[in-house]
Design an enzyme around this catalytic site. Structure first.
Site, PDB file in Angstrom:
ATOM      1  N   GLU A 443       0.784  -1.224   0.030  1.00 56.29           N
ATOM      2  CA  GLU A 443      -0.043   0.040  -0.005  1.00 56.29           C
ATOM      3  C   GLU A 443       0.683   1.127  -0.099  1.00 56.29           C
ATOM      4  OE1 GLU A 443      -1.094   3.203   0.620  1.00 56.29           O
ATOM      5  OE2 GLU A 443      -1.545   2.903   2.718  1.00 56.29           O
ATOM      6  N   GLU A 452       2.847   8.643  -4.609  1.00 53.20           N
ATOM      7  CA  GLU A 452       3.862   8.393  -3.673  1.00 53.20           C
ATOM      8  C   GLU A 452       4.972   7.461  -4.146  1.00 53.20           C
ATOM      9  OE1 GLU A 452       1.792   7.664   0.065  1.00 53.20           O
ATOM     10  OE2 GLU A 452       0.990   9.750   0.196  1.00 53.20           O
TER      11      GLU A 452
HETATM   12  C1  LIG Z   1       1.717   4.150   3.146  1.00 53.73           C
HETATM   13  S1  LIG Z   1       2.696   3.501   4.268  1.00 53.73           S
HETATM   14  C2  LIG Z   1       1.742   1.765   4.398  1.00 53.73           C
HETATM   15  C3  LIG Z   1       2.097   1.236   5.869  1.00 53.73           C
HETATM   16  C4  LIG Z   1       1.277   0.128   6.268  1.00 53.73           C
HETATM   17  N1  LIG Z   1       1.205  -0.945   5.036  1.00 53.73           N
HETATM   18  C5  LIG Z   1      -0.076   0.487   6.398  1.00 53.73           C
HETATM   19  O1  LIG Z   1      -1.008   0.136   5.546  1.00 53.73           O
HETATM   20  O2  LIG Z   1      -0.379   1.311   7.442  1.00 53.73           O
HETATM   21  C6  LIG Z   1       3.751   3.000   3.092  1.00 53.73           C
HETATM   22  C7  LIG Z   1       5.083   2.374   3.756  1.00 53.73           C
HETATM   23  O3  LIG Z   1       5.959   1.834   2.790  1.00 53.73           O
HETATM   24  C8  LIG Z   1       7.382   2.189   3.221  1.00 53.73           C
HETATM   25  N2  LIG Z   1       7.894   2.346   2.031  1.00 53.73           N
HETATM   26  C9  LIG Z   1       7.990   3.193   1.050  1.00 53.73           C
HETATM   27  N3  LIG Z   1       8.575   3.029   0.341  1.00 53.73           N
HETATM   28  C10 LIG Z   1       9.152   1.673   0.447  1.00 53.73           C
HETATM   29  C11 LIG Z   1      10.462   0.992  -0.153  1.00 53.73           C
HETATM   30  N4  LIG Z   1      11.005   1.557  -1.296  1.00 53.73           N
HETATM   31  N5  LIG Z   1      11.015  -0.093   0.506  1.00 53.73           N
HETATM   32  C12 LIG Z   1      10.462  -0.426   1.986  1.00 53.73           C
HETATM   33  N6  LIG Z   1       9.433   0.326   2.247  1.00 53.73           N
HETATM   34  C13 LIG Z   1       9.036   1.421   1.706  1.00 53.73           C
HETATM   35  C14 LIG Z   1       7.231   3.359   4.097  1.00 53.73           C
HETATM   36  O4  LIG Z   1       8.257   3.625   5.048  1.00 53.73           O
HETATM   37  C15 LIG Z   1       5.894   3.355   4.854  1.00 53.73           C
HETATM   38  O5  LIG Z   1       5.993   2.499   6.052  1.00 53.73           O
END
Ligand SMILES: C[S@@+](CC[C@H](N)C(=O)[O-])C[C@H]1O[C@@H](n2cnc3c(N)ncnc32)[C@H](O)[C@@H]1O
Length: 643
Positions: A443, A452
């Site tokens: 997500e 994003e």
């Molecule tokens: C919108 S949040 C969603 C978090 C969780 N899955 C939720 O639904 O509450 C996106 C998450 O993806 C992580 N994230 C974004 N890009 C990433 C990447 N390239 N590799 C690992 N994690 C990533 C961010 O740090 C964040 O914790």
């Protein structure tokens, strides 16, 4: 006395005013209308209407006293500021051919607004422009606005727009009162202290043309007693269309002002018989009671909307979850949105049932990777899906935010998931997985879907998805629609720089008019068929403005997304298909540097680009019809998302 209490809603529309005639006994005016009439404020002329500067030079100015109603001492400062809106003399005509009248009008307007400012009134009601030209009127108002304190100027505009079918094109343009408002506010450069008071008449224009006003700065709606019908008890009531319009006003913090003479004498008499001595004889009380009834009959605001009240039309910078690390309270907000996780759980359940036939359920172990796991809610949803379907899982939780990883470890320990869940503290684009996944759950969606950088992240993660593996989401599409949004435009303009006009904002849209249905913009599908497929996109969109809307102002574009998680399970915020009760995402707003006016039935042509560089992704946008705007955000100079 406010019209009523609507839990959680403290908007201005609780207060109802009454338009009065000139009376130089202001304490009496206030007493009669507020204490006997139960209105909350009066819209009262401040100056004797017979006053003309050119005629009264000797008598009045000679003695140095203008014929204002009383001195500032007749009411307390709080009475003036809370209960009186100054009604500027309605005879003024600043665009008259008659020079004496024109100059008298300018003088009077300035004197009256100066007096109203001296009294700290919140607002003055300016008479509607007379005739088709309002240039000199707007010039004088603009001069006043340049030096104004906090006073609001409400320009009175009759709510009229002729039926397009029965008029030739020229007269449609001339008689649509929105045009005179538009001309006036353009001359005053969208000044934030200039707003509208709509005069509601007994016939209403089309629903589309009414809708335009909800994106304009309408502060008040003046309901003349002529608008009211009579019910079977002889009391005033409104047509269903008027009722819907008034509810719309209540929902947009627009105050109602009752005006005119009682045309329901029987109702006034009945009210006198039953009311106490103080409320006797106010002839407009039955109209106030009816407006109060409409207010109180509205449904209470749902809890979610109550929570979102403070965010309405408030510009926020979009998150950068890739470049920045999200804070605990941001995760906390995500995690409260049960609806989002229910949709993910449904999607994972369906994918598991498709992937593992019943006969293999106890033997086969599915490798599921949550990429961007945050503090673990999608891990939980996936495990619940496994339990619900009787399938077995091995889960990898990949997260690049080291702070969220701390919480993930604690969660796994607390829940006793150590044998099933492996935590990987890494960026998914750089992790070397030791095995491949059957299902990749993520997500990484913004209000505009791909904003994003979900496409770029999932490109990196696709390496460790099996050839026939499933991505949840399997695709997402962004949507756009043109909007009138004068409040947002003014808030962007207040920064006085280019950067803010070339930035997209996350915003809970409320004071906006959506002028044409939204259209799809960019779609991304996962897994990608070919690794060489670019994430750059270009789309030209053509929006038809319905001919019965009339002309309208476009201040920018509202953006949304819709994601297909798996097969028929979707999740999104596009208004016509939005997932009910989901609050994780507000809309996105792309402003225009200069608002564009579109004519009735015309086509608005707009271009959007998604551009990718080695370190950033950005959007550029521009309009080419009915007129051309500059290309916004060239080379991502003002707004970009870091890779
Ligand atoms: C919108 S949040 C969603 C978090 C969780 N899955 C939720 O639904 O509450 C996106 C998450 O993806 C992580 N994230 C974004 N890009 C990433 C990447 N390239 N590799 C690992 N994690 C990533 C961010 O740090 C964040 O914790």
């Amino acid at each position: 006395m406010p019209l009523g209490e609507r839990s959680g809603d403290k908007s201005e529309s609780r207060y109802c005013g009454v338009e009065t005639d000139f009376n130089d006994d202001m304490p009496h005016v206030l007493h009669f209308n507020l204490y006997s009439g139960s209105f909350d404020f009066v819209v009262a002329p401040l100056m004797d209407p017979s006053y003309r500067p050119s005629l009264m030079q000797k008598d009045v100015l000679g003695s140095g006293v203008l014929p204002f109603a009383g001195s500032d001492l007749v009411l307390s400062p709080s009475q003036w500021s809370s209960h009186v809106v100054g009604k500027i003399s309605s005879w003024i005509d600043l665009d008259s051919e008659d020079e004496t009248l024109r100059i008298d009008s300018e003088t009077t307007l300035k004197q009256e607004v100066a007096w109203a400012s001296h009294l700290s009134l919140q607002a003055c009601l300016l008479p509607a422009p007379k005739g088709t030209s309002c240039a000199n009127y707007a010039r004088c108002v603009n001069q006043i606005l340049q030096g104004a304190n906090n006073i609001q100027l409400w320009l009175r505009i009759p709510l009229v727009k002729p039926d397009v079918d029965s008029m030739d094109e020229k007269s449609v343009t001339l008689d649509d009162s929105w045009e005179s408002w538009n001309s006036f506010r353009l001359l005053c450069e969208h000044h934030s202290q200039l707003s509208v008071a709509l005069d509601i008449l007994s016939t209403l224009p089309s629903t589309n043309s009414l809708g335009r006003w909800f994106g304009e700065p309408v502060r008040a709606a003046i309901l003349n007693t002529d608008c009211f019908l009579t019910n079977s008890h002889g009391c005033p009531c409104l047509s269903k269309r008027h009722q819907r319009l008034i509810s719309g006003f209540f929902n947009h913090s627009i105050q109602i002002i009752i005006s005119g003479n009682s045309v329901h004498p029987k109702a006034s008499m009945d009210a006198n018989e039953t009311s106490d001595i103080n409320s006797q004889r106010h002839p407009l009380r039955p109209y106030l009671d009816y407006v109060g009834y409409l207010y109180q009959r509205m449904d209470p605001l749902p809890e979610q909307e109550r929570f979102e009240l403070g965010y309405r039309d408030f510009l926020q910078s979009p998150l950068q979850p890739l470049m920045d690390n999200l804070e605990a309270q941001t995760y906390e907000t995500f995690e409260k949105d049960a609806v989002k996780y229910v949709q993910y759980q449904r999607a994972v359940s369906k994918a598991l049932l498709d992937r593992v036939p019943d006969e293999e359920a106890s033997a086969k172990i599915i490798v599921l990777m949550v990429v961007g796991a945050g503090r673990g809610p999608l891990v939980r949803a996936s495990l619940q899906a496994a339990e619900e379907t009787g399938r077995r899982l091995k889960v990898y939780a990949v997260e690049k935010n080291p702070n969220a990883v701390v919480t993930l470890h604690a969660l796994v320990k607390l829940e006793g998931w150590e044998d099933i869940v492996t935590i990987v503290s890494s960026d998914m684009r750089h992790w070397n997985a030791t095995e491949k996944a059957d299902i990749l759950v993520s997500e990484l969606l913004g209000s505009f879907g791909d904003n994003e950088l979900s496409p770029e992240c999932l490109d990196g993660a696709q390496r460790f998805l099996k050839q026939d593996g499933i991505s949840i989401p399997s695709s997402y599409t962004s949507f756009l629609q043109p909007v009138t949004a004068s409040k947002l435009y003014n808030d962007v303009k207040a920064h006085k720089d280019l950067v803010h006009f070339e930035t997209a904002y996350v915003v809970k849209l409320h004071n906006v008019a959506r002028l044409s249905p939204s259209q799809p913009v960019f779609t991304f599908t996962h897994p990608k068929r070919s690794e060489n497929e670019s994430n750059q996109r270009y789309k030209k969109l053509s929006f038809e403005i319905p001919s019965d809307t009339g002309s309208a102002m476009i201040h920018g574009f509202a953006g949304y997304f819709d994601a297909t998680l798996y097969k028929d399970v979707h999740l999104g915020i596009e208004p016509s298909t939005a997932t009910p009760n989901m609050f994780s995402w507000f809309s996105i707003f792309f402003p225009l540097r200069a608002p564009i006016c579109v004519g009735p039935g015309s086509t608005l042509e707009v271009h959007f680009w998604r551009c990718c560089g080695s370190t950033k992704v950005w959007y550029e946008w521009g309009v080419t019809s009915p007129s051309s705007s500059p290309i916004h955000n060239s080379n991502g100079r003002s707004y970009w998302v870091g890779l």
